[in-house]
Design a protein around this motif. Structure first.
Motif, PDB file in Angstrom:
ATOM      1  N   TYR A   5       3.232   3.923  -4.588  1.00  0.00           N
ATOM      2  CA  TYR A   5       3.754   2.705  -5.210  1.00  0.00           C
ATOM      3  C   TYR A   5       2.761   2.254  -6.274  1.00  0.00           C
ATOM      4  O   TYR A   5       1.633   1.881  -5.968  1.00  0.00           O
ATOM      5  N   THR A   7       1.293  -0.148  -9.081  1.00  0.00           N
ATOM      6  CA  THR A   7       1.293  -1.557  -9.440  1.00  0.00           C
ATOM      7  C   THR A   7      -0.093  -1.961  -9.929  1.00  0.00           C
ATOM      8  O   THR A   7      -1.099  -1.374  -9.528  1.00  0.00           O
ATOM      9  N   ASP A  22       4.711  -7.667  -5.357  1.00  0.00           N
ATOM     10  CA  ASP A  22       4.542  -6.321  -4.813  1.00  0.00           C
ATOM     11  C   ASP A  22       4.012  -6.331  -3.388  1.00  0.00           C
ATOM     12  O   ASP A  22       4.292  -5.409  -2.614  1.00  0.00           O
ATOM     13  N   THR A  26       6.270  -4.215  -0.834  1.00  0.00           N
ATOM     14  CA  THR A  26       5.682  -3.113  -0.063  1.00  0.00           C
ATOM     15  C   THR A  26       5.696  -3.395   1.430  1.00  0.00           C
ATOM     16  O   THR A  26       5.874  -2.477   2.238  1.00  0.00           O
ATOM     17  N   ARG A  30       7.653  -0.762   3.676  1.00  0.00           N
ATOM     18  CA  ARG A  30       6.858  -0.046   4.678  1.00  0.00           C
ATOM     19  C   ARG A  30       7.597   0.070   6.014  1.00  0.00           C
ATOM     20  O   ARG A  30       7.262   0.908   6.853  1.00  0.00           O
ATOM     21  N   LEU A  35       3.882   4.483   2.741  1.00  0.00           N
ATOM     22  CA  LEU A  35       3.563   4.354   1.320  1.00  0.00           C
ATOM     23  C   LEU A  35       2.121   3.908   1.118  1.00  0.00           C
ATOM     24  O   LEU A  35       1.474   3.380   2.020  1.00  0.00           O
ATOM     25  N   LEU A  37      -0.439   2.126  -2.189  1.00  0.00           N
ATOM     26  CA  LEU A  37      -0.447   1.490  -3.501  1.00  0.00           C
ATOM     27  C   LEU A  37      -1.546   2.077  -4.372  1.00  0.00           C
ATOM     28  O   LEU A  37      -2.615   2.463  -3.861  1.00  0.00           O
ATOM     29  N   ARG A  56       6.398   0.102 -10.216  1.00  0.00           N
ATOM     30  CA  ARG A  56       6.845  -1.278 -10.139  1.00  0.00           C
ATOM     31  C   ARG A  56       6.096  -2.134 -11.163  1.00  0.00           C
ATOM     32  O   ARG A  56       6.156  -1.858 -12.335  1.00  0.00           O
TER      33      ARG A  56
END
Length: 266
Positions: A5, A7, A22, A26, A30, A35, A37, A56
């Protein structure tokens, strides 16, 4: 399937809180996907360890253009699944779409990229001029006599619009709309109840873009004549303003996004 992800949680966006949005998204995603970040500058290096990348709130690509171009090329070469898919024809591909849509007769703010073609625009006291590769109003100026290198700038008539309104979609499904009642305070948004003609307007650009999956935001303004005109078709990393919609609408958006991602990944 693990997701990467992308960001920029600390990006100083005016009137927007990327990190908060975010963190919320997330936390909800999740529940359905493993995932991690990462910052956009780290995406290319980290993406081989994941089944897909979801881009994102990564901020204007203009600020890290070389890194983004390299990430995009690497993802296409490796066949990495990127959400939104890299086939978008809107802001993801630059601002050429404003010229293409103008030429095709779509309801868009008339746009040219050559001062020599100024006669093709409505005659107005002032014109908006901005870099063709710009973002977030960077380099935007207003002038009665537009100038600049052909092909490198965009020129539009300055419109005294009533308000701006944004329509948010997941895939081709409308989710919600928000508008800025005061044109001078564009990030002070409120819920907007679109009429049938409003949705027909927004859907025409979603259909034009031909993205089967992804989050898209159609930004428009209400012209003095009463019609909506496209301002921007954001299909790369549109901010969603989820904190401004009712909890039920927010939950429905997350459900739609989760379903879209499952469909995209399988």
């Amino acid at each position: 399937m693990p997701l990467l992800y992308v960001t920029d949680l600390a990006y100083p966006a005016r009137g927007r809180r990327y990190g908060d949005e975010d963190a919320f998204l997330t936390a909800r995603l999740r529940e359905h996907f493993p995932l991690a970040l990462c910052h956009p500058l780290d995406a290319e290096r980290l993406m081989p360890g994941f089944d897909a990348v979801i881009v994102r709130n990564s901020g204007p690509v203009l600020h890290y253009q070389e890194a983004y171009d390299s990430f995009r090329a690497a993802a296409l070469t490796a066949g990495t699944r990127v959400y939104n898919p890299l086939t978008g024809r809107g802001d993801m591909a630059g601002k050429q779409y404003l010229l293409d849509l103008t030429a095709a007769g779509y309801p868009v703010i008339p746009t040219i990229d050559d001062p020599a073609r100024l006669a093709e625009l409505p005659q107005v006291p002032s014109y908006a001029v901005k870099p063709k590769q710009g973002a977030d109003s960077i380099g935007l100026t207003f002038t009665a006599h537009p100038s600049g290198p052909a092909g490198e700038i965009l020129i539009q008539p300055r419109i005294d619009f009533a308000y701006e309104v944004s329509f948010y979609f997941v895939d081709d499904a409308f989710q919600y709309a928000l508008y800025a009642p005061d044109p001078d305070r564009r990030w002070e948004l409120a819920p907007y109840e679109p009429k049938g003609a409003d949705l027909e307007f927004a859907r025409s650009f979603i259909e034009w873009n031909t993205l089967r999956h992804g989050i898209q935001r159609v930004d428009a303004c209400r012209a003095p004549s009463g019609e909506l005109l496209l301002v921007e078709l954001e299909d790369l990393n549109p901010y969603l303003s989820l904190d401004l919609v009712p909890p039920a609408v927010r939950d429905a958006f997350v459900t739609s996004l989760t379903g879209s991602l499952h469909s995209f990944l399988t």
